[in-house]
Design a protein around this motif. Structure first.
Motif, PDB file in Angstrom:
ATOM      1  N   LEU A 247      -7.125  18.616   8.334  1.00 54.11           N
ATOM      2  CA  LEU A 247      -6.577  17.313   8.695  1.00 54.11           C
ATOM      3  C   LEU A 247      -6.828  16.292   7.592  1.00 54.11           C
ATOM      4  N   ARG A 248      -8.029  16.311   7.058  1.00 49.47           N
ATOM      5  CA  ARG A 248      -8.407  15.298   6.072  1.00 49.47           C
ATOM      6  C   ARG A 248      -7.731  15.503   4.728  1.00 49.47           C
ATOM      7  N   VAL A 249      -7.393  16.732   4.413  1.00 44.95           N
ATOM      8  CA  VAL A 249      -6.714  16.979   3.133  1.00 44.95           C
ATOM      9  C   VAL A 249      -5.213  17.154   3.323  1.00 44.95           C
ATOM     10  N   GLY A 250      -4.735  16.937   4.548  1.00 40.93           N
ATOM     11  CA  GLY A 250      -3.306  17.015   4.804  1.00 40.93           C
ATOM     12  C   GLY A 250      -2.750  18.421   4.811  1.00 40.93           C
ATOM     13  N   GLY A 251      -3.573  19.405   5.178  1.00 45.50           N
ATOM     14  CA  GLY A 251      -3.118  20.788   5.143  1.00 45.50           C
ATOM     15  C   GLY A 251      -2.887  21.421   6.493  1.00 45.50           C
ATOM     16  N   LEU A 252      -2.936  20.617   7.566  1.00 41.13           N
ATOM     17  CA  LEU A 252      -2.736  21.179   8.908  1.00 41.13           C
ATOM     18  C   LEU A 252      -1.249  21.225   9.238  1.00 41.13           C
ATOM     19  N   VAL A 253      -0.791  22.380   9.692  1.00 40.90           N
ATOM     20  CA  VAL A 253       0.625  22.557  10.032  1.00 40.90           C
ATOM     21  C   VAL A 253       0.896  21.963  11.412  1.00 40.90           C
ATOM     22  N   VAL A 254       1.928  21.117  11.492  1.00 40.01           N
ATOM     23  CA  VAL A 254       2.315  20.488  12.757  1.00 40.01           C
ATOM     24  C   VAL A 254       3.772  20.853  13.046  1.00 40.01           C
ATOM     25  N   ALA A 255       3.999  21.410  14.228  1.00 45.70           N
ATOM     26  CA  ALA A 255       5.353  21.793  14.632  1.00 45.70           C
ATOM     27  C   ALA A 255       5.748  20.968  15.851  1.00 45.70           C
ATOM     28  N   SER A 256       6.243  19.759  15.611  1.00 50.70           N
ATOM     29  CA  SER A 256       6.622  18.864  16.709  1.00 50.70           C
ATOM     30  C   SER A 256       7.957  19.298  17.311  1.00 50.70           C
ATOM     31  N   ALA A 257       8.004  19.244  18.626  1.00 50.56           N
ATOM     32  CA  ALA A 257       9.230  19.600  19.346  1.00 50.56           C
ATOM     33  C   ALA A 257       9.201  18.874  20.682  1.00 50.56           C
TER      34      ALA A 257
ATOM     35  N   ALA B  68       5.571  17.243  29.854  1.00 52.51           N
ATOM     36  CA  ALA B  68       4.189  16.890  30.144  1.00 52.51           C
ATOM     37  C   ALA B  68       3.574  17.842  31.167  1.00 52.51           C
ATOM     38  N   ASP B  69       4.391  18.284  32.132  1.00 52.49           N
ATOM     39  CA  ASP B  69       3.892  19.208  33.169  1.00 52.49           C
ATOM     40  C   ASP B  69       3.333  20.485  32.546  1.00 52.49           C
ATOM     41  N   ASP B  70       3.980  20.971  31.517  1.00 48.11           N
ATOM     42  CA  ASP B  70       3.528  22.210  30.880  1.00 48.11           C
ATOM     43  C   ASP B  70       2.154  22.017  30.230  1.00 48.11           C
ATOM     44  N   VAL B  71       1.955  20.889  29.596  1.00 44.23           N
ATOM     45  CA  VAL B  71       0.663  20.603  28.964  1.00 44.23           C
ATOM     46  C   VAL B  71      -0.428  20.507  30.027  1.00 44.23           C
TER      47      VAL B  71
ATOM     48  N   PHE C 104       6.041  16.378  20.417  1.00 47.40           N
ATOM     49  CA  PHE C 104       4.715  16.642  19.877  1.00 47.40           C
ATOM     50  C   PHE C 104       4.532  18.138  19.692  1.00 47.40           C
ATOM     51  N   ASP C 105       3.443  18.483  19.006  1.00 54.07           N
ATOM     52  CA  ASP C 105       3.063  19.878  18.830  1.00 54.07           C
ATOM     53  C   ASP C 105       2.334  20.328  20.098  1.00 54.07           C
ATOM     54  N   PHE C 106       2.888  21.306  20.784  1.00 56.82           N
ATOM     55  CA  PHE C 106       2.323  21.707  22.084  1.00 56.82           C
ATOM     56  C   PHE C 106       0.883  22.220  21.934  1.00 56.82           C
ATOM     57  N   THR C 107       0.632  23.068  20.948  1.00 63.53           N
ATOM     58  CA  THR C 107      -0.694  23.674  20.791  1.00 63.53           C
ATOM     59  C   THR C 107      -1.743  22.605  20.484  1.00 63.53           C
ATOM     60  N   HIS C 108      -1.437  21.707  19.565  1.00 62.74           N
ATOM     61  CA  HIS C 108      -2.395  20.661  19.203  1.00 62.74           C
ATOM     62  C   HIS C 108      -2.640  19.709  20.373  1.00 62.74           C
ATOM     63  N   THR C 109      -1.577  19.369  21.103  1.00 67.40           N
ATOM     64  CA  THR C 109      -1.727  18.454  22.232  1.00 67.40           C
ATOM     65  C   THR C 109      -2.540  19.097  23.349  1.00 67.40           C
ATOM     66  N   LEU C 110      -2.273  20.361  23.613  1.00 65.31           N
ATOM     67  CA  LEU C 110      -3.063  21.090  24.608  1.00 65.31           C
ATOM     68  C   LEU C 110      -4.530  21.095  24.234  1.00 65.31           C
ATOM     69  N   ARG C 111      -4.810  21.276  22.974  1.00 66.24           N
ATOM     70  CA  ARG C 111      -6.194  21.291  22.506  1.00 66.24           C
ATOM     71  C   ARG C 111      -6.877  19.954  22.748  1.00 66.24           C
ATOM     72  N   VAL C 112      -6.161  18.843  22.501  1.00 69.32           N
ATOM     73  CA  VAL C 112      -6.727  17.515  22.713  1.00 69.32           C
ATOM     74  C   VAL C 112      -7.003  17.274  24.191  1.00 69.32           C
ATOM     75  N   VAL C 113      -6.021  17.550  25.040  1.00 65.40           N
ATOM     76  CA  VAL C 113      -6.177  17.291  26.475  1.00 65.40           C
ATOM     77  C   VAL C 113      -7.297  18.156  27.054  1.00 65.40           C
ATOM     78  N   ALA C 114      -7.342  19.424  26.669  1.00 65.85           N
ATOM     79  CA  ALA C 114      -8.406  20.313  27.155  1.00 65.85           C
ATOM     80  C   ALA C 114      -9.772  19.819  26.694  1.00 65.85           C
TER      81      ALA C 114
ATOM     82  N   LEU D  82      -5.946  15.174  15.490  1.00 63.58           N
ATOM     83  CA  LEU D  82      -4.771  15.903  15.987  1.00 63.58           C
ATOM     84  C   LEU D  82      -3.754  14.956  16.616  1.00 63.58           C
ATOM     85  N   ALA D  83      -4.235  13.886  17.236  1.00 64.10           N
ATOM     86  CA  ALA D  83      -3.322  12.899  17.813  1.00 64.10           C
ATOM     87  C   ALA D  83      -2.580  12.145  16.719  1.00 64.10           C
ATOM     88  N   GLU D  84      -3.322  11.685  15.722  1.00 60.27           N
ATOM     89  CA  GLU D  84      -2.719  10.852  14.676  1.00 60.27           C
ATOM     90  C   GLU D  84      -1.748  11.630  13.803  1.00 60.27           C
TER      91      GLU D  84
END
Length: 347
Positions: free
Chosen positions: A180-190, A194-197, A228-238, A311-313
């Motif tokens: 995240l800090r070096v800008g190397g995290l892959v983000v696949a927004s789609a 919300a129900d799925d998350v 948003f990226d489903f995997t990253h968002t799921l990780r934050v909420v969990a 992950l949010a930002e």
């Protein structure tokens, strides 16, 4: 001690060389003493101060500011060749010059220091990313061997397997935080619902929650969605749910609510834990930070909320904390909302 001596020698060298440069420039300017305006002299002297500050540091720059101030007064403020000042307004000229020179030296020092800190942080993050990546392979091997030992009936194998899983998760968090800090995290927004998350997050924390009550609700429209990226968002909420479960009393329900406000989709996790002491509202999102009231837990490294905010930002979102009325904490994940009707009509 040796570093201090080296810095002292370097500063002294800078002062000597700067004074020599100042003397040479002054010698050249004195020949045109009556023709030069105060602005011309001030700009040339400021340039010398900046050069010395950039090369030899703040102390040398500040000493040069003082020397330039004296030279300015002695050679270029009437009456010449004396420190006396005939025109009271010349005091203002000299005061402004000295303040500008000192400020310039200080700001240049601060800029260099911040640049050095950013570079050090970049190198540290790159190093952590590399080390974390290399550690994953032996951890995977340890976990596989421990699993085989546990299947043979040795309980120590099960303990080793559990600890290797925990350590692997820690390494993964470190690796993702570094990315995240070096800008190397892959983000696949789609576009995601919300129900799925919510459903996936509740499944993920089911083992930790046990018989603890988690009240989840999606407010407003029949189907809320966001980009948003489903995997990253799921990780934050969990992660937010896990923290709420950890710090809440066993008889208090953890709440997860989703609603839309304007163009933002909000995931709100509320608990009845102790909350955060005043002044720690932002510090809690720093890596390796744990609140003063934190429950003793050797398994927590303090990376969760720092990673969650990152992950949010990276998804054009935000993560914030607020105290809950009546006691507890409220963490709000904000992400870009999507109007499904408009999206479907475009398709």
């Amino acid at each position: 001690m040796r570093d201090q001596n080296d810095r002292g020698v370097r500063t002294g060298r800078g002062i000597v060389l700067g004074a020599a440069l100042l003397a040479a420039v002054t010698t050249g300017l004195v020949r045109y003493q009556t023709l030069l305006g105060a602005v011309h002299v001030a700009l040339l002297y400021l340039l010398i101060v900046l050069l010395v500050s950039a090369r030899y540091g703040r102390v040398a720059g500040m000493v040069m500011s003082g020397l330039a101030f004296l030279a300015f007064n002695f050679f270029f403020i009437p009456p010449y060749h004396t420190l006396a000042i005939g025109n009271p307004l010349d005091w203002l000229v000299l005061a402004v010059f000295l303040a500008t020179a000192l400020t310039a030296a200080q700001l240049l020092h601060r800029a260099r220091r911040e640049s050095a800190l950013r570079e050090a942080a970049r190198v540290k993050d790159a190093l952590l990313a590399g080390v974390s990546h290399d550690i994953r392979t032996p951890l995977t091997s340890i976990r596989a061997i421990a699993h085989e030992v546990a299947q043979d009936g040795d309980e120590r194998g099960l303990v080793i397997e559990e600890e290797s899983i925990r350590l692997t998760q820690f390494v993964e968090d470190m690796l993702d935080l570094s990315r995240l800090r070096v800008g190397g995290l892959v983000v696949a927004s789609a576009i995601n619902a919300a129900d799925d998350v919510v459903g996936a997050a509740l499944q993920r924390v089911a083992g930790i929650a046990g018989d603890r009550e988690i009240v989840a609700r999606v407010e407003g429209e029949p189907l809320l969605a966001g980009r948003f990226d489903f995997t990253h968002t799921l990780r934050v909420v969990a992660n937010l749910l896990e923290n709420a479960i950890k710090y809440s009393p066993r008889d208090a329900a953890v709440e997860l609510a989703v609603r839309r406000e304007g163009d933002r989709l909000l995931f709100v996790v509320a608990d009845r834990g102790p909350g955060l002491p005043p002044g720690e509202e932002e510090a809690v999102f720093s890596a390796f930070y744990r609140p003063r009231h934190a429950v003793p837990d050797a398994r927590s490294a303090g990376l969760g909320l720092a990673l969650a905010r990152g992950l949010a930002e990276v998804q054009q979102g935000a993560l914030s904390y607020a105290p809950r009325p009546g006691g507890g904490s409220v963490f709000t994940l904000s992400l870009p909302a999507v109007d499904l009707h408009d999206s479907l009509s475009v398709l």
